[in-house]
Design an enzyme around this catalytic site. Sequence first.
Site, short mmCIF file in Angstrom:
data_model
loop_
_atom_site.label_atom_id
_atom_site.label_comp_id
_atom_site.label_asym_id
_atom_site.label_seq_id
_atom_site.Cartn_x
_atom_site.Cartn_y
_atom_site.Cartn_z
N ARG A 83 -19.44 46.76 48.06
CA ARG A 83 -18.74 45.48 48.03
C ARG A 83 -17.38 45.66 48.69
O ARG A 83 -16.57 46.47 48.22
CB ARG A 83 -18.57 45.01 46.58
CG ARG A 83 -17.67 43.79 46.42
CD ARG A 83 -17.57 43.40 44.94
NE ARG A 83 -16.73 42.24 44.74
CZ ARG A 83 -15.47 42.27 44.27
NH1 ARG A 83 -14.89 43.42 43.96
NH2 ARG A 83 -14.80 41.16 44.11
N TYR A 303 -11.90 44.66 32.79
CA TYR A 303 -11.06 45.85 32.59
C TYR A 303 -10.69 46.07 31.13
O TYR A 303 -10.69 47.18 30.64
CB TYR A 303 -9.80 45.76 33.46
CG TYR A 303 -10.13 45.94 34.94
CD1 TYR A 303 -10.18 47.21 35.49
CD2 TYR A 303 -10.43 44.85 35.75
CE1 TYR A 303 -10.53 47.39 36.83
CE2 TYR A 303 -10.78 45.02 37.08
CZ TYR A 303 -10.83 46.30 37.62
OH TYR A 303 -11.18 46.48 38.92
N GLU A 367 -16.68 44.51 39.45
CA GLU A 367 -15.63 45.53 39.29
C GLU A 367 -15.55 45.95 37.83
O GLU A 367 -15.56 45.11 36.94
CB GLU A 367 -14.22 45.00 39.64
CG GLU A 367 -13.94 44.81 41.10
CD GLU A 367 -12.54 44.27 41.37
OE1 GLU A 367 -11.61 44.51 40.56
OE2 GLU A 367 -12.38 43.60 42.41
C1 GBH Z 1 -8.68 43.65 39.92
O1 GBH Z 1 -7.84 42.76 39.28
C2 GBH Z 1 -8.59 43.43 41.39
O2 GBH Z 1 -9.68 42.67 41.86
C3 GBH Z 1 -8.46 44.69 42.19
O3 GBH Z 1 -8.06 44.38 43.49
C4 GBH Z 1 -7.51 45.64 41.50
O4 GBH Z 1 -7.24 46.77 42.26
C5 GBH Z 1 -8.15 46.03 40.20
O5 GBH Z 1 -8.44 44.92 39.43
C6 GBH Z 1 -7.30 46.95 39.35
O6 GBH Z 1 -6.13 46.33 38.95
O7 GBH Z 1 -2.49 43.91 30.62
O8 GBH Z 1 -4.31 44.46 29.13
O9 GBH Z 1 -3.71 42.16 29.65
C7 GBH Z 1 -7.60 43.03 37.93
C8 GBH Z 1 -7.20 41.83 37.16
C9 GBH Z 1 -5.86 40.98 35.43
C10 GBH Z 1 -7.12 42.96 35.04
C11 GBH Z 1 -4.93 41.32 34.34
C12 GBH Z 1 -6.22 43.32 33.91
C13 GBH Z 1 -4.51 42.51 32.41
C14 GBH Z 1 -4.94 43.48 31.38
N1 GBH Z 1 -6.40 42.16 36.03
N2 GBH Z 1 -5.57 42.16 33.36
S1 GBH Z 1 -3.78 43.52 30.10
#
Ligand code: GBH
Length: 460
Positions: A83, A303, A367
């Site tokens: 991807r 995540y 992801e």
């Molecule tokens: C992704 O976004 C992206 O698509 C990617 O490009 C990036 O490299 C990858 O993740 C890693 O960051 O602080 O515990 O509340 C991630 C989106 C949104 C995931 C905010 C984590 C907060 C977690 N993120 N979220 S927390």
Amino acid sequence: PTVGSNPAIDTLPATFRWGVATSAYQIEGAVHEDGRGPSIWDTYCRTPGMVHEGDNGDVACDHYHRMPEDVALIGSLGVDTYRFSVAWPRVQPGGKGPANPAGLAFYDRLVDELLGRGVDPWVTLYHWDLPQELEDAGGWPERDTAYRFADYSMLVFDALSDRVRTWTTLNEPWCSAMLGYYEGRQAPGRQDFEAAIHAVHHLLLGHGLATQRMRAAAPAPTEFGITLNMAHASPATDSEADREAARRADGLSRRIYLDPLLRGHYPVDVVEDLAARSVKLPVNDGDLEIIRQPIDVLGVNYYSSHLFSGVDEQGRTTDADGHPVDRTVRFGRPVTAMDWEIVPEGFTKLLVQISDEYPGVPMVITENGAAFDDTLTGGVVQDDDRIEYLASHIAAVAAARSRGADVRGYFAWSLMDNFEWSYGYAKRFGLVHVDYDTQVRTPKSSALWYRDTIRRVRGR
Ligand code: GBH
């Protein structure tokens, strides 16, 4: 038990789809080459104080020049899918008008290289790199940007649709809208709640317009979808205030996307919450029909998860602006190098919740992964923490499947260490280590574990 051994993983079917993911600005570099125009990320990186150590994507992993070597690396992992995203400013340097042939040619070669190694290309059309000229004209809060996105999508589709079978429009519109236009933690760095809500609608409209046009032009059976970042939102206690906070957070981060995409309308409670803040989604007649295109695959990026409370540390339920408090509360679990808590059961809950609320939606995990403080010693990165993270989250996907969620694949974020947005190069998410001085790639232990896991599950 051995690191990364988890019997649930072996309940996944041999047909399960395995992949690795990247995005254009995070790996390509070569920002001035072959006619590429500036994007909002080039500008944001040059704005003092926005990105850790003033890092930028000018060189990144130099993937633009090392693409065949990187595709060989992908092949060596034994994944079936790669991807990647296409950089809009390479294809249309100013965000409109005819295609830049040199920009498209790179992706044409990439697709051929992948197919030559038996790896399916999976295209993301937009992973956050809006051409700067479109931002200067107002960006995603402007309706016109949705139409520009559909035009751009068709240029890429016309060039690659003879070989690419899976197309996702947007990566994580929540991040584009909320981090980009409200919190200012990502490009373009604006801090305007109303603009962010307008961006939400225009991102979704762009998805619908692009999907409609691509599907009508598809030369062969082709899958279309979108990728959302989501978490499982639960209340910190079962008090009314905490349950309301979780509902609001879930509404504004998850249901505001899933409902229009899959049910054809915005959630009533979210519309009311927005009205309470004097903000309205800019919906024109016919928009909701355009947004509700059939989804062949919903991409899920996961995540971490949190708890939510409607009461702040001082016991208040409204903030300084008079808005209800939505406070995130930690579970108290171990964290990754991003300080994100490791909550694999939130992943299972999220996937089961989606499949219960939107029955039958086919999902792929586009992801999942983690940053840790890796050390390269003697040519080896022994990243047991990452192996455990991946194993527990793949097992969480298997658990969701056994509870009815139709999850068909899993892609690790990321193929290799790369430009981690406002964290610059300080955070490493790769299965493959990158030395940014020499551009030498070294597969970490997690890469070998992933390869062996795929081989074992497939071979049963
Ligand atoms: C992704 O976004 C992206 O698509 C990617 O490009 C990036 O490299 C990858 O993740 C890693 O960051 O602080 O515990 O509340 C991630 C989106 C949104 C995931 C905010 C984590 C907060 C977690 N993120 N979220 S927390």
